[in-house]
Scaffold this motif. Sequence first.
Motif, PDB file in Angstrom:
ATOM      1  N   LEU A 155      -3.000  48.278  17.030  1.00 58.96           N
ATOM      2  CA  LEU A 155      -2.086  48.993  17.922  1.00 58.96           C
ATOM      3  C   LEU A 155      -2.868  49.766  18.991  1.00 58.96           C
ATOM      4  O   LEU A 155      -2.464  49.806  20.160  1.00 58.96           O
ATOM      5  CB  LEU A 155      -1.207  49.949  17.113  1.00 58.96           C
TER       6      LEU A 155
ATOM      7  N   ILE B 224       4.582  43.502  20.100  1.00 53.26           N
ATOM      8  CA  ILE B 224       3.361  43.469  19.291  1.00 53.26           C
ATOM      9  C   ILE B 224       3.057  41.999  19.019  1.00 53.26           C
ATOM     10  O   ILE B 224       3.512  41.432  18.027  1.00 53.26           O
ATOM     11  CB  ILE B 224       3.533  44.248  17.974  1.00 53.26           C
TER      12      ILE B 224
ATOM     13  N   TRP C 248      -0.709  50.665  22.386  1.00 55.59           N
ATOM     14  CA  TRP C 248       0.574  51.116  21.842  1.00 55.59           C
ATOM     15  C   TRP C 248       0.658  52.648  21.889  1.00 55.59           C
ATOM     16  O   TRP C 248      -0.315  53.331  21.603  1.00 55.59           O
ATOM     17  CB  TRP C 248       0.707  50.623  20.402  1.00 55.59           C
TER      18      TRP C 248
END
Length: 290
Positions: free
Chosen positions: A240, A157, A245
Amino acid sequence: MNSSITPVLRIAAFSDGDQGGNPAGVWIGPALPPDAEMQRLAYEVGFSETAFAVKQPDGEGFRVRYFSPEAEVPFCGHATIALGAALAHTFGDGVYALALNQANITVEGRHDGSRADAPIAAALQSPPTRSAPADPQLVAAALELFGYSEADLDPRIPPGLAHAGNDHLVLALASRDLLAAMRYDLQAGRALMLAHGLITIVLVWAESARLFHTRNPFAAGGVYEDPATGAGTAALAGYLRDLGWPHGGAIDVVQGEDMGMRSLLHAGVGDAPGGSIRVAGTARFMSGNK
């Protein structure tokens, strides 16, 4: 109008049952007080934010403004959840339209029916989201502020700027211990955030693909740390999604544990780029309400 005769409700948003949560002030009246009066009331309440709400002239929803102890902010997630609980308590369960300074959103509040003083379930639809990679100089300054190094970051991330009504810097850490060790100088943090237009810095550790632990320094508002940050959670969820993600449509966030104020947040993540995020939790009325 004398706004002092209208009480400010004290409600902890994103509570963990009857405990924890982030306290917010909620003021609902016939007309918004002058700016200086709202700022004064927010300072006196002393919570990270107080929401001020009045019915729209056409009766369709509410006009809402948010004030921290030191300044007005465009959007506050936990104060919106607290407002949803207050609206459900005052006007009944339902979905309420909210007109903010820079966006139109909704908040929902519903009693669970188990007992009269049970926490109220609430959910908001955030403003539209967007994100971008963070400038390396900003990342370096933030790492220095907290005493972290690049080796402390989770490479899955990367540092990013995330927006869901406000701008946030997202820094993902490689371990829970690093998150627990968060320390910084409030005035230095305030200077950094104001210089870059940040409302908070979202420090996050991914326990799994769908469970996250976060801490949110809010030095821009004069608050060292928030125990639950709906706007930050919405921004994180949008970021995200932009990263691709594997969130599976939703994430859960635990915040406030290191402050002794454990809070629980749930964010629904749709597939549409830039789409709003549904952030949900419970809210409990605190002692001292009249």
